[in-house]
Design a protein around this motif. Structure first.
Motif, PDB file in Angstrom:
ATOM      1  N   ALA A  48       0.649  -1.130   0.062  1.00  0.00           N
ATOM      2  CA  ALA A  48      -0.155   0.024   0.114  1.00  0.00           C
ATOM      3  C   ALA A  48       0.933   1.152  -0.003  1.00  0.00           C
ATOM      4  O   ALA A  48       0.624   2.037  -0.636  1.00  0.00           O
ATOM      5  CB  ALA A  48      -0.760  -0.037   1.221  1.00  0.00           C
ATOM      6  N   GLU A  49       2.074   1.185   0.788  1.00  0.00           N
ATOM      7  CA  GLU A  49       2.906   2.307   0.813  1.00  0.00           C
ATOM      8  C   GLU A  49       3.617   2.579  -0.534  1.00  0.00           C
ATOM      9  O   GLU A  49       3.705   3.799  -0.698  1.00  0.00           O
ATOM     10  CB  GLU A  49       4.042   2.089   1.835  1.00  0.00           C
ATOM     11  N   LEU A  50       3.685   1.578  -1.283  1.00  0.00           N
ATOM     12  CA  LEU A  50       4.420   1.708  -2.530  1.00  0.00           C
ATOM     13  C   LEU A  50       3.655   2.214  -3.639  1.00  0.00           C
ATOM     14  O   LEU A  50       3.955   2.986  -4.328  1.00  0.00           O
ATOM     15  CB  LEU A  50       5.021   0.252  -3.190  1.00  0.00           C
ATOM     16  N   CYS A  51       2.178   1.908  -3.611  1.00  0.00           N
ATOM     17  CA  CYS A  51       1.158   2.536  -4.288  1.00  0.00           C
ATOM     18  C   CYS A  51       1.199   3.753  -4.063  1.00  0.00           C
ATOM     19  O   CYS A  51       0.963   4.455  -4.942  1.00  0.00           O
ATOM     20  CB  CYS A  51      -0.118   1.535  -4.073  1.00  0.00           C
ATOM     21  N   ALA A  52       1.045   4.347  -2.827  1.00  0.00           N
ATOM     22  CA  ALA A  52       0.812   5.711  -2.706  1.00  0.00           C
ATOM     23  C   ALA A  52       1.990   6.441  -2.957  1.00  0.00           C
ATOM     24  O   ALA A  52       1.809   7.687  -3.331  1.00  0.00           O
ATOM     25  CB  ALA A  52       0.681   5.695  -1.067  1.00  0.00           C
ATOM     26  N   SER A  53       3.233   5.829  -3.109  1.00  0.00           N
ATOM     27  CA  SER A  53       4.304   6.680  -3.702  1.00  0.00           C
ATOM     28  C   SER A  53       4.504   6.715  -5.021  1.00  0.00           C
ATOM     29  O   SER A  53       5.237   7.380  -5.672  1.00  0.00           O
ATOM     30  CB  SER A  53       5.496   5.737  -3.031  1.00  0.00           C
ATOM     31  N   GLY A  54       3.211   5.965  -5.751  1.00  0.00           N
ATOM     32  CA  GLY A  54       3.479   6.198  -7.174  1.00  0.00           C
ATOM     33  C   GLY A  54       4.115   4.794  -7.984  1.00  0.00           C
ATOM     34  O   GLY A  54       3.836   4.842  -9.167  1.00  0.00           O
ATOM     35  N   VAL A  55       4.313   3.792  -7.148  1.00  0.00           N
ATOM     36  CA  VAL A  55       4.596   2.501  -7.747  1.00  0.00           C
ATOM     37  C   VAL A  55       3.514   1.713  -8.090  1.00  0.00           C
ATOM     38  O   VAL A  55       2.482   1.749  -7.605  1.00  0.00           O
ATOM     39  CB  VAL A  55       5.407   1.677  -6.757  1.00  0.00           C
ATOM     40  N   THR A  56       3.556   1.172  -9.379  1.00  0.00           N
ATOM     41  CA  THR A  56       2.717   0.294  -9.962  1.00  0.00           C
ATOM     42  C   THR A  56       2.938  -1.198  -9.322  1.00  0.00           C
ATOM     43  O   THR A  56       4.120  -1.648  -9.773  1.00  0.00           O
ATOM     44  CB  THR A  56       2.723   0.315 -11.442  1.00  0.00           C
ATOM     45  N   VAL A  57       1.805  -1.718  -8.568  1.00  0.00           N
ATOM     46  CA  VAL A  57       2.137  -3.226  -8.054  1.00  0.00           C
ATOM     47  C   VAL A  57       1.006  -4.023  -8.772  1.00  0.00           C
ATOM     48  O   VAL A  57      -0.175  -3.623  -9.121  1.00  0.00           O
ATOM     49  CB  VAL A  57       1.635  -2.826  -6.541  1.00  0.00           C
ATOM     50  N   ALA A  58       1.560  -5.038  -8.963  1.00  0.00           N
ATOM     51  CA  ALA A  58       0.768  -6.221  -9.297  1.00  0.00           C
ATOM     52  C   ALA A  58       0.809  -7.508  -8.614  1.00  0.00           C
ATOM     53  O   ALA A  58       1.609  -7.612  -7.864  1.00  0.00           O
ATOM     54  CB  ALA A  58       1.355  -6.538 -11.018  1.00  0.00           C
ATOM     55  N   LEU A  59      -0.239  -8.136  -8.780  1.00  0.00           N
ATOM     56  CA  LEU A  59      -0.176  -9.657  -8.060  1.00  0.00           C
ATOM     57  C   LEU A  59      -0.210 -10.747  -9.267  1.00  0.00           C
ATOM     58  O   LEU A  59      -0.630 -10.599 -10.323  1.00  0.00           O
ATOM     59  CB  LEU A  59      -1.398  -9.821  -7.074  1.00  0.00           C
ATOM     60  N   PRO A  60       0.609 -11.893  -9.021  1.00  0.00           N
ATOM     61  CA  PRO A  60       0.558 -12.883  -9.975  1.00  0.00           C
ATOM     62  C   PRO A  60      -0.321 -13.766  -9.701  1.00  0.00           C
ATOM     63  O   PRO A  60      -0.956 -14.098  -8.789  1.00  0.00           O
ATOM     64  CB  PRO A  60       1.987 -13.569  -9.695  1.00  0.00           C
ATOM     65  N   ILE A  61      -0.965 -14.594 -10.943  1.00  0.00           N
ATOM     66  CA  ILE A  61      -2.152 -15.249 -10.951  1.00  0.00           C
ATOM     67  C   ILE A  61      -1.791 -16.464 -11.769  1.00  0.00           C
ATOM     68  O   ILE A  61      -1.197 -16.449 -12.908  1.00  0.00           O
ATOM     69  CB  ILE A  61      -3.397 -14.508 -11.555  1.00  0.00           C
TER      70      ILE A  61
END
Length: 240
Positions: free
Chosen positions: A107-120
């Motif tokens: 969540a912190e990384l998202c707030a800083s502008g990083v695009t976060v993904a999850l593998p499926i």
């Protein structure tokens, strides 16, 4: 998660999945010595059981401390690797079975502008796919009841991956759940993402006895900090 999740179509689990229960005898049939590969597979199954039991025995407070320590080390590593700039798309993981919980860091990384993904896992015995995640993502349940982003979430290609490790060695080899999904994914992605193995210090092994299908990660991080960087060789295979 919302009450609507149970009505959503099912998907397979993200990378910290129950792959070992799908393919518990996974080994590389192209290994130089098939009997050796089976010996290694048997040894790995026993180690997975031991390490998972030890990990799940940790108290809630111990897991919290591990997660906080790992988050601090990962912040510093990301700053070091990318000179303080935002990293490219980063694939994280949803914790299961006592894995370190890095959701606050995500969540912190998202707030800083990083695009976060999850593998499926969308297709069995195939490379993973990656879908965008934010703290607001309305998750759905995978086939093992693991939360995953919905099918309409944006598909992404990561430049950096967090990989949960059941066990690890100083050659940066990862003992995972046994389905081979992460190795297939690293082999398929071009360019290959920078891969960070994340696990417990107590999960260190002298070797995982690397086989031809095993791909070393770039770095291993535990609650004690960076423990290994890519390049050190593995050891000899176990005796039958």
């Amino acid at each position: 998660m919302t009450g609507n999740e149970k009505d959503m179509p099912g998907r397979y689990a993200s990378s910290p999945c129950l792959a070992g229960e799908v393919a518990p005898d996974y080994f590389d049939p192209l290994a130089v010595d098939p009997e050796q590969a089976r010996d290694v597979a048997r040894w790995r199954r026993a180690e997975r059981t031991r390490l998972r039991t030890e990990r799940q025995a940790l108290s809630v407070e111990a897991r919290r401390r591990v997660g906080e320590a790992l988050a601090g080390h990962l912040r510093r590593l990301l700053a070091e690797c990318f000179d303080g700039a935002r990293p490219p798309v980063l694939s994280a993981f949803w914790p299961i079975k006592g894995e370190p919980d890095l959701r606050p860091l995500m969540a912190e990384l998202c707030a800083s502008g990083v695009t976060v993904a999850l593998p499926i896992v969308e297709v069995k015995a195939a490379p993973l796919v990656f879908r965008r995640w934010t703290p607001e993502t309305r998750m759905v349940r995978g086939d093992w009841n693991i939360p995953v982003p919905p099918g309409e979430a944006e598909a992404l290609t990561p430049g950096i991956t967090f990989a949960p490790v059941m066990g690890w060695d100083e050659g940066c080899y990862r003992l995972g759940y046994g389905g081979g999904y992460f190795d297939r994914t690293l082999a398929a992605l071009a360019p290959r993402p920078f891969s960070i193995g994340i696990g417990l210090q107590s999960a260190r092994l002298a070797t995982i006895y690397p086989q031809p299908h095993d791909i070393p990660l770039d770095v291993i991080v535990t609650e004690d900090g960076v423990q290994a960087r890519r390049g050190r060789p593995g050891a000899s295979p176990p005796e039958p």
